[in-house]
Motif scaffolding. Structure first.
Motif, PDB file in Angstrom:
ATOM      1  N   ASN A  37       8.205  -3.909  15.745  1.00  0.00           N
ATOM      2  CA  ASN A  37       7.371  -3.948  14.554  1.00  0.00           C
ATOM      3  C   ASN A  37       7.849  -5.011  13.555  1.00  0.00           C
ATOM      4  O   ASN A  37       7.751  -4.830  12.345  1.00  0.00           O
ATOM      5  CB  ASN A  37       7.310  -2.571  13.886  1.00  0.00           C
ATOM      6  N   PHE A  38       8.349  -6.134  14.055  1.00  0.00           N
ATOM      7  CA  PHE A  38       8.853  -7.202  13.196  1.00  0.00           C
ATOM      8  C   PHE A  38       7.787  -7.689  12.220  1.00  0.00           C
ATOM      9  O   PHE A  38       8.071  -7.882  11.034  1.00  0.00           O
ATOM     10  CB  PHE A  38       9.369  -8.375  14.037  1.00  0.00           C
ATOM     11  N   ASP A  39       6.575  -7.895  12.715  1.00  0.00           N
ATOM     12  CA  ASP A  39       5.510  -8.418  11.847  1.00  0.00           C
ATOM     13  C   ASP A  39       5.191  -7.463  10.704  1.00  0.00           C
ATOM     14  O   ASP A  39       4.979  -7.896   9.574  1.00  0.00           O
ATOM     15  CB  ASP A  39       4.241  -8.708  12.649  1.00  0.00           C
ATOM     16  N   GLU A  40       5.176  -6.161  10.986  1.00  0.00           N
ATOM     17  CA  GLU A  40       4.908  -5.189   9.928  1.00  0.00           C
ATOM     18  C   GLU A  40       6.035  -5.199   8.901  1.00  0.00           C
ATOM     19  O   GLU A  40       5.782  -5.192   7.695  1.00  0.00           O
ATOM     20  CB  GLU A  40       4.737  -3.788  10.509  1.00  0.00           C
ATOM     21  N   ARG A  41       7.270  -5.220   9.351  1.00  0.00           N
ATOM     22  CA  ARG A  41       8.407  -5.241   8.428  1.00  0.00           C
ATOM     23  C   ARG A  41       8.377  -6.496   7.566  1.00  0.00           C
ATOM     24  O   ARG A  41       8.658  -6.456   6.372  1.00  0.00           O
ATOM     25  CB  ARG A  41       9.727  -5.183   9.187  1.00  0.00           C
ATOM     26  N   LYS A  42       8.067  -7.629   8.167  1.00  0.00           N
ATOM     27  CA  LYS A  42       7.989  -8.891   7.433  1.00  0.00           C
ATOM     28  C   LYS A  42       6.861  -8.817   6.408  1.00  0.00           C
ATOM     29  O   LYS A  42       7.014  -9.251   5.268  1.00  0.00           O
ATOM     30  CB  LYS A  42       7.777 -10.053   8.409  1.00  0.00           C
ATOM     31  N   TYR A  43       5.734  -8.233   6.798  1.00  0.00           N
ATOM     32  CA  TYR A  43       4.607  -8.067   5.884  1.00  0.00           C
ATOM     33  C   TYR A  43       5.003  -7.170   4.714  1.00  0.00           C
ATOM     34  O   TYR A  43       4.683  -7.464   3.560  1.00  0.00           O
ATOM     35  CB  TYR A  43       3.400  -7.484   6.627  1.00  0.00           C
ATOM     36  N   PHE A  44       5.686  -6.073   4.992  1.00  0.00           N
ATOM     37  CA  PHE A  44       6.130  -5.170   3.932  1.00  0.00           C
ATOM     38  C   PHE A  44       7.027  -5.901   2.938  1.00  0.00           C
ATOM     39  O   PHE A  44       6.879  -5.747   1.730  1.00  0.00           O
ATOM     40  CB  PHE A  44       6.879  -3.964   4.509  1.00  0.00           C
ATOM     41  N   LEU A  45       7.959  -6.702   3.431  1.00  0.00           N
ATOM     42  CA  LEU A  45       8.875  -7.425   2.554  1.00  0.00           C
ATOM     43  C   LEU A  45       8.122  -8.441   1.700  1.00  0.00           C
ATOM     44  O   LEU A  45       8.344  -8.538   0.489  1.00  0.00           O
ATOM     45  CB  LEU A  45       9.968  -8.110   3.375  1.00  0.00           C
ATOM     46  N   THR A  46       7.224  -9.182   2.304  1.00  0.00           N
ATOM     47  CA  THR A  46       6.428 -10.163   1.564  1.00  0.00           C
ATOM     48  C   THR A  46       5.544  -9.476   0.536  1.00  0.00           C
ATOM     49  O   THR A  46       5.456  -9.913  -0.616  1.00  0.00           O
ATOM     50  CB  THR A  46       5.569 -10.995   2.540  1.00  0.00           C
ATOM     51  N   ALA A  47       4.901  -8.389   0.936  1.00  0.00           N
ATOM     52  CA  ALA A  47       4.038  -7.652   0.015  1.00  0.00           C
ATOM     53  C   ALA A  47       4.843  -7.112  -1.160  1.00  0.00           C
ATOM     54  O   ALA A  47       4.433  -7.253  -2.320  1.00  0.00           O
ATOM     55  CB  ALA A  47       3.323  -6.520   0.741  1.00  0.00           C
ATOM     56  N   LEU A  48       5.988  -6.508  -0.890  1.00  0.00           N
ATOM     57  CA  LEU A  48       6.823  -5.958  -1.957  1.00  0.00           C
ATOM     58  C   LEU A  48       7.239  -7.053  -2.928  1.00  0.00           C
ATOM     59  O   LEU A  48       7.209  -6.864  -4.143  1.00  0.00           O
ATOM     60  CB  LEU A  48       8.049  -5.267  -1.366  1.00  0.00           C
ATOM     61  N   ASP A  49       7.586  -8.204  -2.414  1.00  0.00           N
ATOM     62  CA  ASP A  49       7.981  -9.325  -3.260  1.00  0.00           C
ATOM     63  C   ASP A  49       6.826  -9.775  -4.156  1.00  0.00           C
ATOM     64  O   ASP A  49       7.028 -10.059  -5.341  1.00  0.00           O
ATOM     65  CB  ASP A  49       8.456 -10.490  -2.391  1.00  0.00           C
ATOM     66  N   GLU A  50       5.630  -9.815  -3.613  1.00  0.00           N
ATOM     67  CA  GLU A  50       4.472 -10.329  -4.354  1.00  0.00           C
ATOM     68  C   GLU A  50       3.831  -9.292  -5.270  1.00  0.00           C
ATOM     69  O   GLU A  50       3.101  -9.651  -6.185  1.00  0.00           O
ATOM     70  CB  GLU A  50       3.425 -10.854  -3.370  1.00  0.00           C
ATOM     71  N   MET A  51       4.089  -8.020  -5.035  1.00  0.00           N
ATOM     72  CA  MET A  51       3.453  -6.968  -5.835  1.00  0.00           C
ATOM     73  C   MET A  51       4.068  -6.882  -7.223  1.00  0.00           C
ATOM     74  O   MET A  51       5.266  -7.052  -7.395  1.00  0.00           O
ATOM     75  CB  MET A  51       3.592  -5.615  -5.133  1.00  0.00           C
ATOM     76  N   SER A  52       3.202  -6.566  -8.192  1.00  0.00           N
ATOM     77  CA  SER A  52       3.686  -6.304  -9.543  1.00  0.00           C
ATOM     78  C   SER A  52       4.249  -4.888  -9.586  1.00  0.00           C
ATOM     79  O   SER A  52       3.948  -4.059  -8.718  1.00  0.00           O
ATOM     80  CB  SER A  52       2.546  -6.445 -10.551  1.00  0.00           C
ATOM     81  N   LEU A  53       5.023  -4.604 -10.609  1.00  0.00           N
ATOM     82  CA  LEU A  53       5.544  -3.254 -10.787  1.00  0.00           C
ATOM     83  C   LEU A  53       4.388  -2.278 -10.975  1.00  0.00           C
ATOM     84  O   LEU A  53       4.435  -1.153 -10.463  1.00  0.00           O
ATOM     85  CB  LEU A  53       6.509  -3.194 -11.973  1.00  0.00           C
ATOM     86  N   LEU A  54       3.327  -2.698 -11.659  1.00  0.00           N
ATOM     87  CA  LEU A  54       2.151  -1.848 -11.844  1.00  0.00           C
ATOM     88  C   LEU A  54       1.546  -1.460 -10.497  1.00  0.00           C
ATOM     89  O   LEU A  54       1.198  -0.298 -10.276  1.00  0.00           O
ATOM     90  CB  LEU A  54       1.104  -2.547 -12.709  1.00  0.00           C
ATOM     91  N   GLU A  55       1.434  -2.391  -9.579  1.00  0.00           N
ATOM     92  CA  GLU A  55       0.892  -2.089  -8.251  1.00  0.00           C
ATOM     93  C   GLU A  55       1.766  -1.066  -7.531  1.00  0.00           C
ATOM     94  O   GLU A  55       1.255  -0.134  -6.903  1.00  0.00           O
ATOM     95  CB  GLU A  55       0.776  -3.364  -7.412  1.00  0.00           C
ATOM     96  N   CYS A  56       3.071  -1.233  -7.615  1.00  0.00           N
ATOM     97  CA  CYS A  56       3.992  -0.278  -6.976  1.00  0.00           C
ATOM     98  C   CYS A  56       3.824   1.113  -7.582  1.00  0.00           C
ATOM     99  O   CYS A  56       3.751   2.114  -6.858  1.00  0.00           O
ATOM    100  CB  CYS A  56       5.437  -0.741  -7.129  1.00  0.00           C
TER     101      CYS A  56
END
Length: 133
Positions: A37-56
């Motif tokens: 599941n490398f692609d999913e993990r990479k996507y999660f990391l990229t998404a977390l980096d790009e997300m605002s605190l409000l989105e989280c």
């Protein structure tokens, strides 16, 4: 490669809350090594980096609430349409599923506030991996 990328993102993150989410990501990566599941993990990391605190915060709130009407979500000091925008970005990432109970035409009605959202199965995996300790 994921660990190097994680290190760079943590160094650049100014908010304590998001650094905690990166720690959660690291902890879950160590407990559940990357396999097929490398692609999913990479996507999660990229998404977390790009997300605002409000989105989280919204994703965590919606995850704990089941289904929520967008117009009913409030955060003191936050404009309602900032919440609408954050919900839109979460939907675009595949983390939320939206449905419409009613739809108005004309009269200045705003259908984005009438949307009912819930966390998708993909969003639940992201939440459990990154936002939950």
């Amino acid at each position: 490669a994921i660990m190097e990328s994680l290190h760079e993102k943590v160094e650049a993150e100014p908010t304590t809350e998001k650094r905690q989410f990166f720690k959660n990501y690291l902890k879950h990566t160590l407990l559940q090594p990357v396999g097929d599941n490398f692609d999913e993990r990479k996507y999660f990391l990229t998404a977390l980096d790009e997300m605002s605190l409000l989105e989280c915060e919204l994703l965590a709130f919606i995850n704990g609430s089941g289904q929520v009407q967008v117009g009913s979500m409030q955060k003191p000091g936050t404009e309602q349409y900032a919440i609408v925008g954050a919900v839109g970005r979460l939907k675009a990432r595949g983390f939320l599923i939206a449905s419409q109970n009613s739809f108005a035409i004309g009269g200045g009605a705003d259908n984005s506030l009438q949307e009912i959202v819930q966390v998708s199965p993909f969003g639940k995996r992201f939440h459990n991996f990154c936002l939950e300790a």
